[in-house]
Scaffold this motif. Structure first.
Motif, PDB file in Angstrom:
ATOM      1  N   UNK A   1      26.532  97.761 -11.547  1.00  0.00           N
ATOM      2  CA  UNK A   1      25.147  97.302 -11.676  1.00  0.00           C
ATOM      3  C   UNK A   1      24.835  97.054 -13.138  1.00  0.00           C
ATOM      4  N   UNK A   2      24.131  95.978 -13.441  1.00  0.00           N
ATOM      5  CA  UNK A   2      23.796  95.652 -14.819  1.00  0.00           C
ATOM      6  C   UNK A   2      22.862  96.696 -15.405  1.00  0.00           C
ATOM      7  N   UNK A   3      23.167  97.131 -16.635  1.00  0.00           N
ATOM      8  CA  UNK A   3      22.325  98.094 -17.328  1.00  0.00           C
ATOM      9  C   UNK A   3      21.197  97.347 -18.030  1.00  0.00           C
ATOM     10  N   UNK A   4      19.986  97.430 -17.479  1.00  0.00           N
ATOM     11  CA  UNK A   4      18.858  96.741 -18.076  1.00  0.00           C
ATOM     12  C   UNK A   4      18.005  97.694 -18.914  1.00  0.00           C
ATOM     13  N   UNK A   5      18.543  98.876 -19.211  1.00  0.00           N
ATOM     14  CA  UNK A   5      17.839  99.780 -20.099  1.00  0.00           C
ATOM     15  C   UNK A   5      17.779  99.155 -21.475  1.00  0.00           C
ATOM     16  N   UNK A   6      16.596  98.894 -21.970  1.00  0.00           N
ATOM     17  CA  UNK A   6      16.431  98.167 -23.221  1.00  0.00           C
ATOM     18  C   UNK A   6      16.113  99.136 -24.352  1.00  0.00           C
ATOM     19  N   UNK A   7      16.932  99.118 -25.392  1.00  0.00           N
ATOM     20  CA  UNK A   7      16.686  99.965 -26.554  1.00  0.00           C
ATOM     21  C   UNK A   7      15.990  99.139 -27.622  1.00  0.00           C
ATOM     22  N   UNK A   8      14.931  99.697 -28.186  1.00  0.00           N
ATOM     23  CA  UNK A   8      14.179  98.995 -29.213  1.00  0.00           C
ATOM     24  C   UNK A   8      14.814  99.215 -30.579  1.00  0.00           C
ATOM     25  N   UNK A   9      15.007  98.126 -31.313  1.00  0.00           N
ATOM     26  CA  UNK A   9      15.607  98.176 -32.641  1.00  0.00           C
ATOM     27  C   UNK A   9      14.664  97.548 -33.654  1.00  0.00           C
ATOM     28  N   UNK A  10      14.825  97.965 -34.887  1.00  0.00           N
ATOM     29  CA  UNK A  10      14.141  97.287 -35.984  1.00  0.00           C
ATOM     30  C   UNK A  10      14.911  96.038 -36.395  1.00  0.00           C
ATOM     31  N   UNK A  11      16.240  96.182 -36.503  1.00  0.00           N
ATOM     32  CA  UNK A  11      17.096  95.063 -36.890  1.00  0.00           C
ATOM     33  C   UNK A  11      18.362  95.081 -36.054  1.00  0.00           C
ATOM     34  N   UNK A  12      18.722  93.949 -35.481  1.00  0.00           N
ATOM     35  CA  UNK A  12      20.001  93.769 -34.805  1.00  0.00           C
ATOM     36  C   UNK A  12      20.876  92.897 -35.696  1.00  0.00           C
ATOM     37  N   UNK A  13      22.069  93.375 -36.009  1.00  0.00           N
ATOM     38  CA  UNK A  13      23.001  92.668 -36.887  1.00  0.00           C
ATOM     39  C   UNK A  13      24.177  92.191 -36.047  1.00  0.00           C
ATOM     40  N   UNK A  14      24.468  90.917 -36.116  1.00  0.00           N
ATOM     41  CA  UNK A  14      25.564  90.349 -35.329  1.00  0.00           C
ATOM     42  C   UNK A  14      26.751  90.105 -36.249  1.00  0.00           C
ATOM     43  N   UNK A  15      27.802  90.901 -36.074  1.00  0.00           N
ATOM     44  CA  UNK A  15      29.013  90.780 -36.879  1.00  0.00           C
ATOM     45  C   UNK A  15      29.167  91.929 -37.854  1.00  0.00           C
ATOM     46  N   UNK A  16      30.368  92.515 -37.908  1.00  0.00           N
ATOM     47  CA  UNK A  16      30.650  93.630 -38.817  1.00  0.00           C
ATOM     48  C   UNK A  16      31.694  93.242 -39.851  1.00  0.00           C
ATOM     49  N   UNK A  17      31.622  91.986 -40.304  1.00  0.00           N
ATOM     50  CA  UNK A  17      32.435  91.573 -41.437  1.00  0.00           C
ATOM     51  C   UNK A  17      31.791  92.046 -42.728  1.00  0.00           C
ATOM     52  N   UNK A  18      32.213  91.509 -43.873  1.00  0.00           N
ATOM     53  CA  UNK A  18      31.617  91.916 -45.147  1.00  0.00           C
ATOM     54  C   UNK A  18      30.101  91.786 -45.176  1.00  0.00           C
ATOM     55  N   UNK A  19      29.561  90.681 -44.642  1.00  0.00           N
ATOM     56  CA  UNK A  19      28.113  90.500 -44.626  1.00  0.00           C
ATOM     57  C   UNK A  19      27.434  91.532 -43.741  1.00  0.00           C
ATOM     58  N   UNK A  20      28.009  91.790 -42.590  1.00  0.00           N
ATOM     59  CA  UNK A  20      27.396  92.706 -41.640  1.00  0.00           C
ATOM     60  C   UNK A  20      27.352  94.143 -42.129  1.00  0.00           C
ATOM     61  N   UNK A  21      28.453  94.622 -42.722  1.00  0.00           N
ATOM     62  CA  UNK A  21      28.443  96.012 -43.169  1.00  0.00           C
ATOM     63  C   UNK A  21      27.576  96.183 -44.412  1.00  0.00           C
ATOM     64  N   UNK A  22      27.519  95.166 -45.280  1.00  0.00           N
ATOM     65  CA  UNK A  22      26.637  95.262 -46.432  1.00  0.00           C
ATOM     66  C   UNK A  22      25.176  95.217 -45.985  1.00  0.00           C
ATOM     67  N   UNK A  23      24.870  94.413 -44.972  1.00  0.00           N
ATOM     68  CA  UNK A  23      23.513  94.366 -44.445  1.00  0.00           C
ATOM     69  C   UNK A  23      23.112  95.718 -43.877  1.00  0.00           C
ATOM     70  N   UNK A  24      23.994  96.323 -43.098  1.00  0.00           N
ATOM     71  CA  UNK A  24      23.690  97.630 -42.511  1.00  0.00           C
ATOM     72  C   UNK A  24      23.503  98.685 -43.593  1.00  0.00           C
TER      73      UNK A  24
END
Length: 504
Positions: A1-24
């Protein structure tokens, strides 16, 4: 069954390359409470950080794409013949070295170990980014083996501003296990193109989205080549290149006889094309086709091939015997006596921007139809019509990609969440309207201007002060070491420069 539990975030970052980890890292340092609340998330489709420098991702992502094809411009059949071209979203190949010195590739708060060569190898860069994420305790916020399938903005209802893409409202991010992980679930299927839900699908809501997926997501090849139906070898994009040995092995089963050397035609003479040409020239007969000969970068990168008569200008057509004819050079006596009939054609023809997880409206608002460049990004980062959508690391031809990412995030955590008028953003965008491309910094001049612009907005150190304080002396030390012990990394560069000078 699809998990539709929605977690609220301040920021969602797409990608954990150099840009992504520096952003985090920058966001968590600026807003410590968000660390406690787990109010940010980084979605990474592979099993480790590093982006393109995570070579393990080449096998983890199941990322050889079959959707690249070249049509035969001279074919009269319907539908026309098309040649499939292999490509990959993980373009780092064996024996590659970075083309930027290590002291311009590190983040300011963590230098490279001094035993790392001046031009690091992929595994050394991968280790660096892994250690960086470990030092700043970023891993708990990264969801590995997770693909963002769809990223949409809820419509806000505020009377006069009822439209998708307005800065109000929240983003809904639909994620699912990456393809290789999905194979473990026999009853699940993933279709990112059609955004199908599976039993492993999860949903998040976020006030802001930062896209940190880099430039090398969608390989580009010419749409047509006259006579391509007569080519009987293997075609691949440079992103799918692994090693000369892999090329020889892939074509070996198709050849009844074993001529002295396999013939490789490389289309594109920029950095990747030139580097692969030099790598393969030791074991193959290599020719390079460029659109036009340019002093920079071709004289520096391809002088040895030009002296050997291995540079041609543009493909005209391929004849019935599989011989490639070029726009300039068919009257060359060497060409007439030794027609070039390639076993492999490798397209080092670059990439186009693509964000398949964005809605058509958002995608078309920030990306040109041909994918060649981005548009309407305030400070080359924020979507003009919806500043809650940001892109980190977009500019190309920069002196130091890590300095650029850092200065972008310095601004983002200080002012990125402020109310920005559309007029203010449009004024900054219009100031760049005469650029040949909205993305290229043209190396040193444009990069320094951009860095100083960001520094003025954030009250941080300008380029020269920052460079002097954090990078100048390590870089001079590396250059001094290279001059004293020119073996290894320095040897090939010195030979290239020497060849270019002799060719003048």
């Amino acid at each position: 069954m699809t998990d539709r539990t929605s977690k609220d975030l301040e920021v969602a970052i797409i990608g954990a390359g150099p840009s992504g980890i520096q952003a985090a890292k920058a966001i968590l340092e600026a807003f410590p409470k968000w660390r406690e609340e787990a109010a940010i998330a980084v979605f990474e489709e592979s099993g480790d950080v590093g982006g393109i420098w995570n070579r393990d991702g080449r096998n983890q992502r199941g990322n050889y794409t079959p959707d690249l094809h070249i049509a035969d411009a001279a074919s009269k059949q319907a539908p026309p013949f098309t040649l499939p071209v292999a490509s990959s979203t993980q373009p780092i190949y064996e024996d590659l070295s970075a083309n930027v010195p290590r002291d311009l590739l590190n983040f300011q708060d963590m230098p490279f170990p001094r035993d790392v060569p001046m031009f690091p190898k992929p595994h050394q860069l991968g280790t660096y980014f892994r250690e960086y994420a470990k030092r700043f305790e970023l891993s708990p916020f990264i969801q590995f083996h997770t693909t963002v399938v769809e990223c949409t903005k809820q419509q806000q209802d505020d009377g006069d501003s009822q439209r998708e893409g307005a800065s109000g409202g929240a983003w809904t991010i639909m994620v699912t296990p990456s393809r290789n992980t999905q194979l473990e679930h026999e009853n699940d299927t993933m279709d990112t193109e059609n955004a199908k839900e599976t039993s492993q699908t999860r949903f998040y809501t976020s006030k802001r989205v930062l896209v940190c997926t880099g430039h090398h997501r969608k390989a580009f090849v010419p749409s047509t080549i006259a006579g391509i139906r007569h080519f009987r070898g293997i075609a691949l994009h440079s992103s799918a290149f692994q090693s000369p040995e892999a090329c020889i092995a892939s074509i070996g089963s198709q050849r009844r006889n074993s001529p002295p050397a396999l013939k490789l035609l490389i289309v594109g003479g920029s950095i990747s094309g030139a580097d692969i040409a030099k790598t393969c020239a030791k074991t193959m007969d290599v020719a390079v086709s460029v659109r036009r000969w340019r002093t920079i970068p071709h004289k520096l990168l391809l002088s040895s091939f030009r002296k050997q008569g291995k540079i041609r200008t543009g493909i005209s057509h391929i004849d019935e015997d599989g011989v490639v004819h070029f726009n300039n050079g068919d009257d060359d006596s060497d060409m007439m006596q030794h027609p070039f009939r390639p076993d492999i054609i490798l397209f080092a023809t670059g990439y186009r921007y693509a964000y398949p997880f964005l809605s058509t409206r958002h995608h078309d608002a920030v990306c040109e139809a041909d994918g060649f460049k981005m548009k309407d990004l305030y400070l080359r980062m924020l979507h003009r019509d919806d500043p809650s959508l940001g892109f980190i690391g977009i500019p190309t031809q920069v002196m130091s990609p890590m300095m650029m990412i850092e200065t972008q995030m310095h601004w983002y955590v200080r002012q990125g969440s402020c109310d920005l008028s559309k007029e203010t953003m449009q004024k900054e965008i219009d100031a760049r309207k005469d650029d040949a491309t909205q993305d290229s910094m043209q190396l040193i001049p444009g990069f320094i201007v951009y860095f100083n612009q960001m520094a003025r907005l954030t009250g941080t150190q300008g380029f020269w002060r920052s460079f002097y304080k954090h990078r100048l002396f390590p870089l001079l030390s590396s250059i001094w070491t290279l001059c004293i012990w020119p073996q290894g990394d320095g040897a090939s560069m010195k030979n290239d420069i020497s060849d270019a000078r002799k060719d003048q």
